[in-house]
Write an enzyme that holds these catalytic residues in place. Structure first.
Site, PDB file in Angstrom:
ATOM      1  CD  GLU A 150      -3.387  -6.118   3.906  1.00  6.37           C
ATOM      2  OE1 GLU A 150      -4.234  -5.277   4.275  1.00  6.37           O
ATOM      3  OE2 GLU A 150      -2.170  -5.946   4.035  1.00  6.37           O
TER       4      GLU A 150
ATOM      5  CD  GLU B 170      -3.049  -0.955   2.200  1.00  6.50           C
ATOM      6  OE1 GLU B 170      -2.946  -0.074   3.062  1.00  6.50           O
ATOM      7  OE2 GLU B 170      -4.002  -1.740   2.145  1.00  6.50           O
TER       8      GLU B 170
HETATM    9  C1  GCO Z   1      -3.336  -1.746   5.628  1.00  5.31           C
HETATM   10  C2  GCO Z   1      -2.330  -2.724   5.961  1.00  5.31           C
HETATM   11  C3  GCO Z   1      -2.689  -3.578   7.109  1.00  5.31           C
HETATM   12  C4  GCO Z   1      -3.839  -3.122   7.966  1.00  5.31           C
HETATM   13  C5  GCO Z   1      -5.162  -3.571   7.428  1.00  5.31           C
HETATM   14  C6  GCO Z   1      -6.363  -3.089   8.220  1.00  5.31           C
HETATM   15  O1  GCO Z   1      -4.005  -1.945   4.658  1.00  5.31           O
HETATM   16  O2  GCO Z   1      -3.492  -0.763   6.337  1.00  5.31           O
HETATM   17  O3  GCO Z   1      -1.948  -3.486   4.883  1.00  5.31           O
HETATM   18  O4  GCO Z   1      -1.491  -3.506   7.788  1.00  5.31           O
HETATM   19  O5  GCO Z   1      -3.707  -3.592   9.250  1.00  5.31           O
HETATM   20  O6  GCO Z   1      -5.338  -3.126   6.117  1.00  5.31           O
HETATM   21  O7  GCO Z   1      -6.411  -1.704   8.267  1.00  5.31           O
END
Ligand code: GCO
Length: 454
Positions: A355, A163
């Site tokens: 994710e 990200e």
């Molecule tokens: C993000 C990260 C994760 C977070 C998840 C929930 O996207 O912020 O990849 O580390 O913990 O997405 O917010």
């Protein structure tokens, strides 16, 4: 239609969020250690010093992952466990830890998927300007070299960065994430651009060091969702997703187009023309544009829109009481469908959901179990939409649930629970949530359980 036979079912976590052991094993300080020290930055003054103590509980955790039936685990590597000062001196103890992690996974038939950078940037390099310094490209290359030389014989699946929208936007623009800066646009874009060139250089090194490498990244999916499936709403939502009409970093393609197509979106170059002066040097776009093997993205929700009178997207406000998670993110299962379909069409690469998941109000009930029906229903709905995208022709290779265990949710500390495994932060006792048992059934049936076929 079923999920593809070769489909991979996994779960994910990230080094700073679970490892703890901040001062153990020669790990150097990173920018999240720095931010956590600053009063008022993290909810309730929490920090990642202990995390879930995963560093010290590695074998037991891997046993739990095996109990869930995970076929793959997406983890990230702490840069400063390997190179405590970011570059130069290599810390063997840190490399040993990831050796044990990878070997432990392989011994349990869990395929490793490694992310090189999930936000824990070395403090020593931050002191030298961090991502704003163009040398950050070489620093990331050096780190990639050390890691892939060591793990490249056993790890095939690599993601360069997690990200960039967030570590650039929240870390260097909004200031709520580490390193807590509030750059203005020229510096912010320079930060983003350096991270992108670093991504491309890193891909080349991974490719050279891992003969079987399978490489991607994990940008965040920012999608507008059509309120209805009318052609007008779909067109409006697509255009809103893939256009840059004002200054923002919250666009997936702003980062993904350079990586996969080799150029920034034309409208973004116009919007940011003055701010970008002097940032993009000759040859940079070629350096960023390296062949990738999959298109990964993290996806949680989307913004509903409909076509206005001129055909352009207008936001649709949610019905009061619309389902939401404890992050106050709206539950929008169709984001999975549209993002998968559109990114697959645009980038023509197999998709990997790096994710997806939710924060929920979980605790251990009187019967000793963690009942989390919301997580089961949320995941079921999102996976049905993923299946719909597959039926429509998208090639999807893997799905990683966020997260394998409760963890440190950045500026919100330990106050949000995303895990399939519950962690009691007082005792560090782990309990598989009901959703973990449910997910096991999904995995064992290769998704047929989702479709009501078993
Ligand atoms: C993000 C990260 C994760 C977070 C998840 C929930 O996207 O912020 O990849 O580390 O913990 O997405 O917010």
């Amino acid at each position: 239609m079923s999920f593809p036979k070769s489909f991979t079912w996994g779960a994910a976590a990230a080094s700073y969020q679970i490892e703890g052991a901040a001062k153990q094993g020669g790990r150097g300080p990173d920018v999240w250690d720095m931010l956590c020290r600053e009063p008022g930055r993290i909810e309730d003054g929490h920090n990642g010093d202990v995390g879930t103590d995963h560093y010290n509980r590695l074998e037991g955790d891997l046993d739990l992952f095996q109990q869930i039936g995970l076929q793959a685990y997406r983890f990230s590597i702490s840069w400063t466990r390997i190179l405590p000062e970011g570059v130069g001196r290599v810390n063997e103890i840190g490399l040993d830890f990831y050796d044990r992690l990878v070997d432990g996974m392989l011994a349990r038939n869990i395929t490793p998927w490694a992310t090189l950078f999930h936000w824990d940037y070395p403090l020593a390099l931050y002191c030298r300007g961090g991502w704003l310094n163009r040398n950050s490209i070489d620093w990331f290359a050096e780190y990639t070299q050390v890691v892939t030389e060591r793990l490249g014989d056993r790890v095939q699946n690599w993601m360069t960065q997690n990200e960039p929208q967030c570590f650039v936007g929240l870390g260097h623009g909004g200031g709520g994430h580490a390193p807590g800066l509030k750059y203005h646009w020229p510096e912010l874009l320079r930060t983003a651009h350096h991270a992108l060139v670093a991504h491309g250089e890193s891909v080349k090194i991974i490719r050279a060091n891992c003969p079987q490498s399978h490489i991607g990244a994990a940008p965040v999916a920012c999608v507008s969702l059509p309120e209805t499936e009318s052609a007008e709403d779909i067109r409006a939502a697509y255009e809103a997703t893939f256009s840059v009409t004002d200054k923002t970093l919250w666009k997936t393609h702003l980062f993904a187009d350079p990586m996969v197509l080799g150029h920034y979106p034309d409208d973004a170059l116009k919007v940011f023309a003055e701010d970008l002066e002097g940032t993009i040097l000759d040859g940079d776009m070629e350096r960023i544009h390296q062949p990738l093997d999959f298109f990964g993205f993290n996806i949680y929700n989307g913004q509903r829109v409909k076509a206005g009178p001129d055909g352009k997207a207008v936001s649709v406000t949610a019905t009061p009481g619309h389902p939401a998670t404890t992050m106050h993110w709206r539950v929008e299962p169709t984001c999975m469908y549209w993002a998968t379909k559109w990114f697959h069409e645009r980038y023509k690469l197999p998709v990997v959901i790096t994710e997806n998941g939710l924060a929920n109000n979980d605790w251990v009930h009187l019967d000793g179990k963690v009942h989390d029906p919301q997580r089961i229903d949320f995941t079921h709905r999102y996976l049905l939409e993923l299946h719909r995208a597959i039926e429509d022709g998208a090639q999807v290779d893997a799905y990683f649930h966020w997260s394998v265990m409760d963890n440190f949710e950045w500026a919100l500390g330990y106050n949000r629970r995303f895990g399939l495994i519950h962690v009691d932060y007082g005792t560090l006792v782990r309990t598989l949530k009901e959703s973990a048992h449910w997910y096991r059934g999904v995995i064992e049936s290769n998704g047929e359980a989702l479709l009501g076929r078993v």
